[in-house]
Design an enzyme around this catalytic site. Sequence first.
Site, PDB file in Angstrom:
ATOM      1  N   ASP A 187     -60.443   7.693 -23.717  1.00 47.03           N
ATOM      2  CA  ASP A 187     -60.245   9.171 -23.928  1.00 47.03           C
ATOM      3  C   ASP A 187     -61.588  10.054 -24.550  1.00 47.03           C
ATOM      4  O   ASP A 187     -61.881  10.781 -24.307  1.00 47.03           O
ATOM      5  CB  ASP A 187     -59.155   9.141 -24.875  1.00 47.03           C
ATOM      6  CG  ASP A 187     -57.924   9.847 -24.647  1.00 47.03           C
ATOM      7  OD1 ASP A 187     -57.940  10.863 -23.892  1.00 47.03           O
ATOM      8  OD2 ASP A 187     -56.701   8.948 -24.497  1.00 47.03           O
ATOM      9  N   SER A 233     -57.020   8.598 -18.878  1.00 47.93           N
ATOM     10  CA  SER A 233     -58.187   7.639 -19.238  1.00 47.93           C
ATOM     11  C   SER A 233     -58.019   6.220 -18.545  1.00 47.93           C
ATOM     12  O   SER A 233     -59.008   5.570 -18.643  1.00 47.93           O
ATOM     13  CB  SER A 233     -58.048   7.345 -20.752  1.00 47.93           C
ATOM     14  OG  SER A 233     -56.778   6.904 -21.363  1.00 47.93           O
ATOM     15  N   HIS A 234     -56.735   6.106 -17.853  1.00 46.55           N
ATOM     16  CA  HIS A 234     -56.734   4.917 -17.111  1.00 46.55           C
ATOM     17  C   HIS A 234     -56.231   5.067 -15.820  1.00 46.55           C
ATOM     18  O   HIS A 234     -55.400   4.121 -15.127  1.00 46.55           O
ATOM     19  CB  HIS A 234     -55.669   3.896 -18.147  1.00 46.55           C
ATOM     20  CG  HIS A 234     -56.442   3.484 -19.141  1.00 46.55           C
ATOM     21  ND1 HIS A 234     -56.620   4.119 -20.429  1.00 46.55           N
ATOM     22  CD2 HIS A 234     -57.090   2.118 -19.208  1.00 46.55           C
ATOM     23  CE1 HIS A 234     -57.322   3.278 -21.382  1.00 46.55           C
ATOM     24  NE2 HIS A 234     -57.587   2.168 -20.589  1.00 46.55           N
TER      25      HIS A 234
END
Length: 337
Positions: free
Chosen positions: A188, A47-48
């Site tokens: 997410d 997610s990052h």
Amino acid sequence: MNDRINLSLDQVHDLAFRALNANGMGAEQAEAVARVITQGQRDECHSHGLYRVLGSVRSLRSGKVDGHATPTLSQPAPSIVKVDAHQGFSLLALHSGLPVLVERTRELGVAALVIRNCFHFSALWPEVEAIAEQGLVGLAMTPSHAWVAPAGGNKGVFGTNPLAFAWPRPGGHPFVFDFATSAIARGDIELHARQNKAIPLGWAVDANGEPTTDAQAALAGAMQTFGGHKGSALAAMVELLAGALIGDLTSAESMAFDDGVGAAPFHGELLLAFDPQRFLGDDLALGLQRAEDLFAAITDQGARLPSQRRFEARQRSERDGVWIDRALYQDIQALLA
Ligand code: NDP
Ligand code: PYC
């Protein structure tokens, strides 16, 4: 056709840098952002990692970000280092403030780094890890956008407000945790929505305040805190310390500033560092050993330390490169066109 592709870490960095640079981010900021995106992808924090190129380019195209801003540093008190990002992303500001934070902490025992006026999208573990690499203890926190309902409510007030901590360990990876004070990072839920996957109950309520497993409905509703009232109180603490106390925007104010354009949250960040040498003096080795005893009491019973998964992923990625969704790769390539 394989739905994933393999990239080396250099290729990840190059792809991120070119996409940012081609969309108006100057080389200095793009280098700082691409480095952290590469670290995220390397440690399999999906997610990052490269996914954040999409939001960063959307932010640049919104016209709100200054991709060429040069951060400026001031010291309003001996223990407070302040860096103004001047509407650039947080990461170049962090890069310029971190060495001064380390210096001040060694001198005073405790010091704070305040980053102001920044667009922020990144995970906080690279930042506290960098503090621990200097033999210091690090704590970092930041608001985001008001997507998260307080425990007992159903409308967004808090950001996903991550809290990260690192403790240096002689001869090994530091002890690090870094989590959103929401049940999960919003990134997410966005990835679940991209892949049409259901989310677990407990992550969010829909726009009518009903619990939902539909990722799109969750994005349109409100996220929930982790641990009910406990996550809610921690999220409020982050708004106060890394918003009101440092004179920067809260998550609700950041969202109002965004005005629906979908840019990265715009606010500040607070990092604190502690020097174990200053706290412990001649007892430094003993203090660090007592920490090791604590970690052993966790792992000796088969429980794992936070960040263990990440460090294992790091080793794998450094050896084999990373696998990313072809659809994401194509979306990023399209930003270069
Ligand atoms: P997770 O819930 O996935 O995990 C958070 C932490 O818990 C990690 O340190 C993780 O270590 C650890 N952990 C997970 N499972 C276990 C376990 N079984 N035993 C021990 N430790 C465990 O993260 P979140 O979704 O809450 O957050 C993900 C990221 O999103 C964070 O890096 C955060 O900084 C970022 N974020 C950034 C925001 C911003 O505004 N900039 C906002 C919100 C989130 P490991 O990684 O090894 O699994
Ligand atoms: O995933 O919640 C999140 C997030 C917000 C800002 C950056 N990441």
